[in-house]
Design a protein around this motif. Sequence first.
Motif, PDB file in Angstrom:
ATOM      1  N   LYS A  86       0.676  -1.253   0.072  1.00 16.31           N
ATOM      2  CA  LYS A  86       0.120  -0.271   0.490  1.00 16.31           C
ATOM      3  C   LYS A  86       0.507   1.219   0.340  1.00 16.31           C
ATOM      4  CE  LYS A  86      -2.513  -2.805   3.362  1.00 16.31           C
ATOM      5  NZ  LYS A  86      -2.486  -2.970   4.791  1.00 16.31           N
ATOM      6  N   PRO A  87       0.346   2.334  -0.637  1.00 13.86           N
ATOM      7  CA  PRO A  87       1.277   3.498  -0.305  1.00 13.86           C
ATOM      8  C   PRO A  87       2.232   3.702   0.829  1.00 13.86           C
ATOM      9  CG  PRO A  87      -1.212   4.138  -1.616  1.00 13.86           C
ATOM     10  CD  PRO A  87      -0.962   2.194  -1.535  1.00 13.86           C
ATOM     11  N   GLU A  88       0.904   3.768   2.051  1.00 14.91           N
ATOM     12  CA  GLU A  88       1.466   4.000   3.307  1.00 14.91           C
ATOM     13  C   GLU A  88       2.933   2.621   4.098  1.00 14.91           C
ATOM     14  OE1 GLU A  88      -1.501   3.348   2.687  1.00 14.91           O
ATOM     15  OE2 GLU A  88      -2.940   2.420   3.903  1.00 14.91           O
ATOM     16  N   ASP A  89       2.981   1.922   3.121  1.00 13.32           N
ATOM     17  CA  ASP A  89       4.524   1.071   3.433  1.00 13.32           C
ATOM     18  C   ASP A  89       5.488   1.847   2.759  1.00 13.32           C
ATOM     19  OD1 ASP A  89       1.910  -1.532   1.855  1.00 13.32           O
ATOM     20  OD2 ASP A  89       2.770  -1.628   4.647  1.00 13.32           O
ATOM     21  N   THR A  90       5.371   2.880   2.115  1.00 15.36           N
ATOM     22  CA  THR A  90       6.694   3.766   1.225  1.00 15.36           C
ATOM     23  C   THR A  90       7.732   4.177   2.574  1.00 15.36           C
ATOM     24  OG1 THR A  90       5.497   4.479  -0.784  1.00 15.36           O
ATOM     25  CG2 THR A  90       6.825   5.944   0.309  1.00 15.36           C
ATOM     26  N   ALA A  91       8.388   3.823   2.771  1.00 14.75           N
ATOM     27  CA  ALA A  91       9.508   4.199   3.573  1.00 14.75           C
ATOM     28  C   ALA A  91      10.654   3.173   3.017  1.00 14.75           C
ATOM     29  CB  ALA A  91       9.171   3.827   5.084  1.00 14.75           C
ATOM     30  N   VAL A  92      11.700   3.270   4.367  1.00 15.16           N
ATOM     31  CA  VAL A  92      13.035   3.265   4.172  1.00 15.16           C
ATOM     32  C   VAL A  92      13.118   1.979   5.036  1.00 15.16           C
ATOM     33  CG1 VAL A  92      15.536   3.621   4.102  1.00 15.16           C
ATOM     34  CG2 VAL A  92      14.134   5.224   3.363  1.00 15.16           C
ATOM     35  N   TYR A  93      13.340   1.133   4.460  1.00 19.68           N
ATOM     36  CA  TYR A  93      13.651  -0.225   5.982  1.00 19.68           C
ATOM     37  C   TYR A  93      15.167  -0.680   5.375  1.00 19.68           C
ATOM     38  CZ  TYR A  93       8.820  -1.424   4.720  1.00 19.68           C
ATOM     39  OH  TYR A  93       7.487  -0.736   3.954  1.00 19.68           O
ATOM     40  N   TYR A  94      14.944  -1.115   7.069  1.00 22.30           N
ATOM     41  CA  TYR A  94      16.900  -0.752   7.647  1.00 22.30           C
ATOM     42  C   TYR A  94      16.534  -2.239   8.448  1.00 22.30           C
ATOM     43  CZ  TYR A  94      17.252   4.013   7.736  1.00 22.30           C
ATOM     44  OH  TYR A  94      16.805   5.438   7.512  1.00 22.30           O
ATOM     45  N   CYS A  95      17.253  -3.244   8.163  1.00 23.41           N
ATOM     46  CA  CYS A  95      17.813  -4.310   8.582  1.00 23.41           C
ATOM     47  C   CYS A  95      18.494  -4.012  10.076  1.00 23.41           C
ATOM     48  CB  CYS A  95      18.770  -5.919   7.404  1.00 23.41           C
ATOM     49  SG  CYS A  95      19.078  -7.381   9.001  1.00 23.41           S
ATOM     50  N   ASN A  96      18.190  -5.181  10.798  1.00 27.16           N
ATOM     51  CA  ASN A  96      19.196  -4.784  11.876  1.00 27.16           C
ATOM     52  C   ASN A  96      19.909  -6.831  12.547  1.00 27.16           C
ATOM     53  OD1 ASN A  96      17.561  -6.105  13.539  1.00 27.16           O
ATOM     54  ND2 ASN A  96      17.393  -4.058  15.663  1.00 27.16           N
ATOM     55  N   GLY A 110      21.796  -1.458   8.903  1.00 32.38           N
ATOM     56  CA  GLY A 110      22.473  -1.759   6.902  1.00 32.38           C
ATOM     57  C   GLY A 110      22.028  -0.424   7.017  1.00 32.38           C
ATOM     58  N   GLN A 111      22.956   0.208   5.896  1.00 32.07           N
ATOM     59  CA  GLN A 111      21.928   1.715   5.244  1.00 32.07           C
ATOM     60  C   GLN A 111      20.903   1.986   5.032  1.00 32.07           C
ATOM     61  OE1 GLN A 111      24.110   4.171   5.596  1.00 32.07           O
ATOM     62  NE2 GLN A 111      25.382   3.043   7.077  1.00 32.07           N
ATOM     63  N   GLY A 112      19.936   0.629   4.509  1.00 30.18           N
ATOM     64  CA  GLY A 112      18.647   0.866   4.427  1.00 30.18           C
ATOM     65  C   GLY A 112      18.372   0.716   2.865  1.00 30.18           C
ATOM     66  N   THR A 113      16.952   0.281   2.950  1.00 33.71           N
ATOM     67  CA  THR A 113      16.868   0.153   1.175  1.00 33.71           C
ATOM     68  C   THR A 113      14.681   0.469   0.794  1.00 33.71           C
ATOM     69  OG1 THR A 113      16.249  -1.260  -0.642  1.00 33.71           O
ATOM     70  CG2 THR A 113      15.526  -2.096   1.350  1.00 33.71           C
ATOM     71  N   GLN A 114      15.355   1.844  -0.269  1.00 34.37           N
ATOM     72  CA  GLN A 114      14.074   2.377  -0.032  1.00 34.37           C
ATOM     73  C   GLN A 114      12.837   1.419  -1.177  1.00 34.37           C
ATOM     74  OE1 GLN A 114      13.520   6.073   0.709  1.00 34.37           O
ATOM     75  NE2 GLN A 114      11.315   5.588   0.191  1.00 34.37           N
ATOM     76  N   VAL A 115      11.930   1.449  -0.172  1.00 33.97           N
ATOM     77  CA  VAL A 115      10.323   0.882  -0.833  1.00 33.97           C
ATOM     78  C   VAL A 115       9.409   2.181  -0.792  1.00 33.97           C
ATOM     79  CG1 VAL A 115       8.300  -0.087  -0.296  1.00 33.97           C
ATOM     80  CG2 VAL A 115      10.563  -1.442   0.553  1.00 33.97           C
ATOM     81  N   SER A 116       8.506   2.350  -2.101  1.00 32.78           N
ATOM     82  CA  SER A 116       8.428   3.053  -3.237  1.00 32.78           C
ATOM     83  C   SER A 116       7.078   2.317  -3.303  1.00 32.78           C
ATOM     84  CB  SER A 116       8.243   4.480  -3.713  1.00 32.78           C
ATOM     85  OG  SER A 116      10.300   5.015  -3.283  1.00 32.78           O
ATOM     86  N   VAL A 117       5.796   2.783  -2.924  1.00 32.11           N
ATOM     87  CA  VAL A 117       4.338   1.921  -3.121  1.00 32.11           C
ATOM     88  C   VAL A 117       3.426   3.337  -3.662  1.00 32.11           C
ATOM     89  CG1 VAL A 117       2.617   0.309  -3.119  1.00 32.11           C
ATOM     90  CG2 VAL A 117       4.570   0.554  -1.163  1.00 32.11           C
ATOM     91  N   SER A 118       3.074   3.791  -5.013  1.00 26.97           N
ATOM     92  CA  SER A 118       2.491   4.464  -6.012  1.00 26.97           C
ATOM     93  C   SER A 118       2.245   3.841  -7.111  1.00 26.97           C
ATOM     94  CB  SER A 118       3.220   6.010  -6.130  1.00 26.97           C
ATOM     95  OG  SER A 118       4.486   5.302  -7.032  1.00 26.97           O
ATOM     96  N   SER A 119       0.760   4.792  -7.602  1.00 27.91           N
ATOM     97  CA  SER A 119       0.239   4.885  -8.456  1.00 27.91           C
ATOM     98  C   SER A 119       0.667   5.820  -9.541  1.00 27.91           C
ATOM     99  CB  SER A 119      -1.181   4.480  -8.662  1.00 27.91           C
ATOM    100  OG  SER A 119      -1.458   5.895  -8.292  1.00 27.91           O
TER     101      SER A 119
END
Length: 119
Positions: A86-96, A110-119
């Motif tokens: 969903k669009p609200e899942d848009t965020a930088v996702y970090y692992c630890n 980690g440095q993070g990976t960007q997740v972007s959800v949009s139409s």
Amino acid sequence: QVQVVESGGGSVQPGGSLRLNCTASGSMSVIYAMGWYRQAPGKQPELVAESTGGDRINYADFAKGQFTISRDIPKKVLYLQMNSLKPEDTAVYYCNLYDSETALGYTYWGQGTQVSVSS
């Protein structure tokens, strides 16, 4: 030196899926826990899911039924399968990872990976 590296982020349309990968490397005696956090723009970081002690998994309420965490312990890899995004899942996702079975360990990020959800 311990390194934590995320991959698999990207841009998807609502309803799509992504799988994030987190690979740990370096010298560490044990990996007791690994987890995923995320930080959306303008918001505080929040836990998505975590794997502790090799067999215990904890999900944030919003992640239950939508996200699945799994771990390949010998390969030191953590996965996050994200479905029905969903669009609200848009965020930088970090692992630890946390490197001890006691409270005396250290948390690596980690440095993070960007997740972007949009139409």
